[in-house]
Enzyme design. Structure first.
Site, PDB file in Angstrom:
ATOM      1  N   SER A   1      -9.585   1.108   2.983  1.00 33.44           N
ATOM      2  CA  SER A   1      -8.800   2.230   2.194  1.00 33.44           C
ATOM      3  C   SER A   1      -7.564   1.460   1.404  1.00 33.44           C
ATOM      4  O   SER A   1      -6.930   1.965   0.382  1.00 33.44           O
ATOM      5  CB  SER A   1      -8.074   3.078   2.889  1.00 33.44           C
ATOM      6  OG  SER A   1      -7.227   2.596   3.849  1.00 33.44           O
TER       7      SER A   1
ATOM      8  N   SER B   1      -9.833  -1.348   7.120  1.00 29.74           N
ATOM      9  CA  SER B   1      -9.253  -1.038   5.605  1.00 29.74           C
ATOM     10  C   SER B   1      -8.458  -2.309   5.016  1.00 29.74           C
ATOM     11  O   SER B   1      -8.064  -1.985   3.691  1.00 29.74           O
ATOM     12  CB  SER B   1      -8.402   0.295   5.717  1.00 29.74           C
ATOM     13  OG  SER B   1      -8.905   1.117   5.977  1.00 29.74           O
TER      14      SER B   1
ATOM     15  N   LYS C   1       0.758  -1.305  -0.052  1.00 26.74           N
ATOM     16  CA  LYS C   1      -0.128  -0.034  -0.098  1.00 26.74           C
ATOM     17  C   LYS C   1       0.952   1.310   0.210  1.00 26.74           C
ATOM     18  O   LYS C   1       1.826   1.239   0.546  1.00 26.74           O
ATOM     19  CB  LYS C   1      -1.132  -0.013   1.097  1.00 26.74           C
ATOM     20  CG  LYS C   1      -1.930   1.139   1.488  1.00 26.74           C
ATOM     21  CD  LYS C   1      -2.730   0.866   2.621  1.00 26.74           C
ATOM     22  CE  LYS C   1      -3.966   1.816   2.932  1.00 26.74           C
ATOM     23  NZ  LYS C   1      -4.611   1.643   3.968  1.00 26.74           N
TER      24      LYS C   1
END
Length: 444
Positions: free
Chosen positions: A150, A174, A75
């Site tokens: 996310s 997330s 990420k």
């Protein structure tokens, strides 16, 4: 080309293919598919091939590298030296990392090859897969439905086979929410189990590093490398005869849609067939203030964390974040400290509950992955923000810090998978992997 870590390692062992070949295959696939999926922000082609060459040169010592030649991604809130950590925002497009995050070093020493940095919701502050700067991340199972967030790019890269595994962050769901939306496995381990050094936090007291992969074994392999713990191989001859499953009496079954309720009935039936014992557990302390308490902590901490940057770049933040910071500035110290106090009480209550059972199960989300245009959902009583609704079942375990894993249930609707969540006692990730592996084999 193998589609799992075990298959890839076996292929390397037999010299069926090399790390360079596998890396080139993944890079080619990303270039072909990701122009529409937008799962990557930064593709590290040159660096990945250099790593593959180095890994290949250590062939004689491959046994020391548990993840020899395994293509992974991170990420874009996680630092990789010499590359921007954008955090999904144009504000940080020139934020070049000076060193690797701890998790990057650990996996690369284990033999992983880093393909690149995954797209994400801006500053990890949204649970949908929208990003106006680097493109909305599309769900490969159904492009009309959200991929979740996310850690949206991480989940999509795994689901679309653009990486074997990806490392994300989880503040209120997330990792688990996008994993569930995209039909893959996502684990948020015990709070503090994996170090956050070199990772941009949303909330320093709620954030966890998490792992996303296509199956339980791959998730376990990556977790073993990250934690230095051997979770072992699981014998499924006895099924789940020695596993006691907790069924919550309230909260996690109050606002589910009909499809989710059917999915949970199916999961419970499967677990019973596998020999699991069932026990009702009282989670009435998790009232509807659960999300509010998490938001009090998270909103306060993201506002403090961005205070200096917001002063300099006020016009560049999206409206959602601007509103979040306004709310953060209006939260009283009493409210924040009271939330921390209640958190400690709930940690004790949840820990006591999980001593009565081995694992508690819930739906990962109360609804199917929403359509990408949806902003609100009717919960049976009133309309609620879609983001709040999606993390209703996941956020309590960031609040208490207990390990939680989502995996596909085996049920699909409108092309997307429905996931269920397993929660266990602190540092008992082994129980999640054991139960998940036996369930996974059962539904194949």
């Amino acid at each position: 080309m193998g589609s799992s870590i075990e298959e890839l390692l076996e292929g390397y062992k037999r010299r069926t293919y090399s790390p360079i070949e596998i890396t080139n295959n993944y890079l080619k696939r990303i270039k072909e598919m990701d122009t529409t999926l937008h799962s990557y922000i930064t593709l590290m082609e040159e660096r990945a091939l250099e790593q593959a060459e180095k890994v290949e040169a250590t062939w004689k010592n491959r046994e020391k590298m548990n993840l020899y030649g395994i293509p992974t991604s991170f990420k874009d809130a996680i630092d990789i030296a010499g590359f921007p950590t954008t955090n999904g925002s144009k504000i940080d497009k020139n934020n070049i990392a000076k060193s690797n995050a701890e998790v990057v070093n650990v996996l690369e020493v284990s033999g992983c090859i880093t393909l690149g940095k995954n797209n994400m919701s801006e500053y990890a502050a949204d649970v949908t897969s929208k990003n106006e700067h680097f493109g909305n991340v599309l769900n490969p199972l159904n492009k009309n439905r959200t991929a979740g967030g996310s850690s949206s790019g991480s989940a999509v890269s795994v689901a679309a086979e653009l990486s074997i595994g990806s490392i994300g962050t989880d503040t209120s769901g997330s990792v688990r929410v996008p994993a569930a939306c995209c039909g893959v496995v996502g684990v948020k381990p015990t709070t503090g189990l994996i170090g956050m050094k070199g990772v941009m936090p949303l909330s320093w007291t709620l954030d966890h590093i998490g792992v996303i992969a296509n199956n339980i074994d791959d998730t376990k392999y990556l977790m073993e490398a990250l934690t230095g713990t051997k979770y072992g191989k699981f014998d499924d001859k006895n099924g789940l005869n020695d596993v006691k499953i907790g069924l919550p009496n309230v909260y996690f079954n109050e606002f589910n849609d009909n499809t989710t309720n059917l999915m949970m009935e199916m999961v419970i039936n499967h677990l019973v067939k596998l020999g699991a014992q069932l026990k009702n557990v009282d989670v009435s302390f998790l009232n509807n203030d659960s999300l509010k308490l998490s938001r009090t902590i998270g909103t306060s901490e993201i506002t403090v964390g961005h205070n200096e940057k917001y002063t300099l770049h006020k016009q560049s933040y999206n409206e959602g974040l601007v509103q979040t910071f306004k709310k953060g500035n209006n939260i009283l110290a009493f409210e924040y400290l009271n939330a921390l106090k209640i958190r400690e009480e709930w940690k004790f209550k949840m820990d006591s509950l999980l001593k009565e059972v081995d694992i508690m199960i819930t739906p990962t989300m109360p609804i199917l992955p929403p359509y990408i245009h949806e902003e609100q959902v009717f919960n049976g009583k009133e309309y609620e923000a879609i983001g709040d609704y999606m993390v209703r079942n996941t956020s309590p375990f960031n609040f208490t810090g207990h390990p939680a894993l989502t995996m596909p249930s085996g049920m699909k609707e409108d092309g997307v998978s429905l996931g269920f969540q397993m929660i266990t006692s602190y540092y008992r990730e082994d129980l999640l992997f054991k139960t998940g592996k036996i369930y996974e084999q059962f539904i194949k």
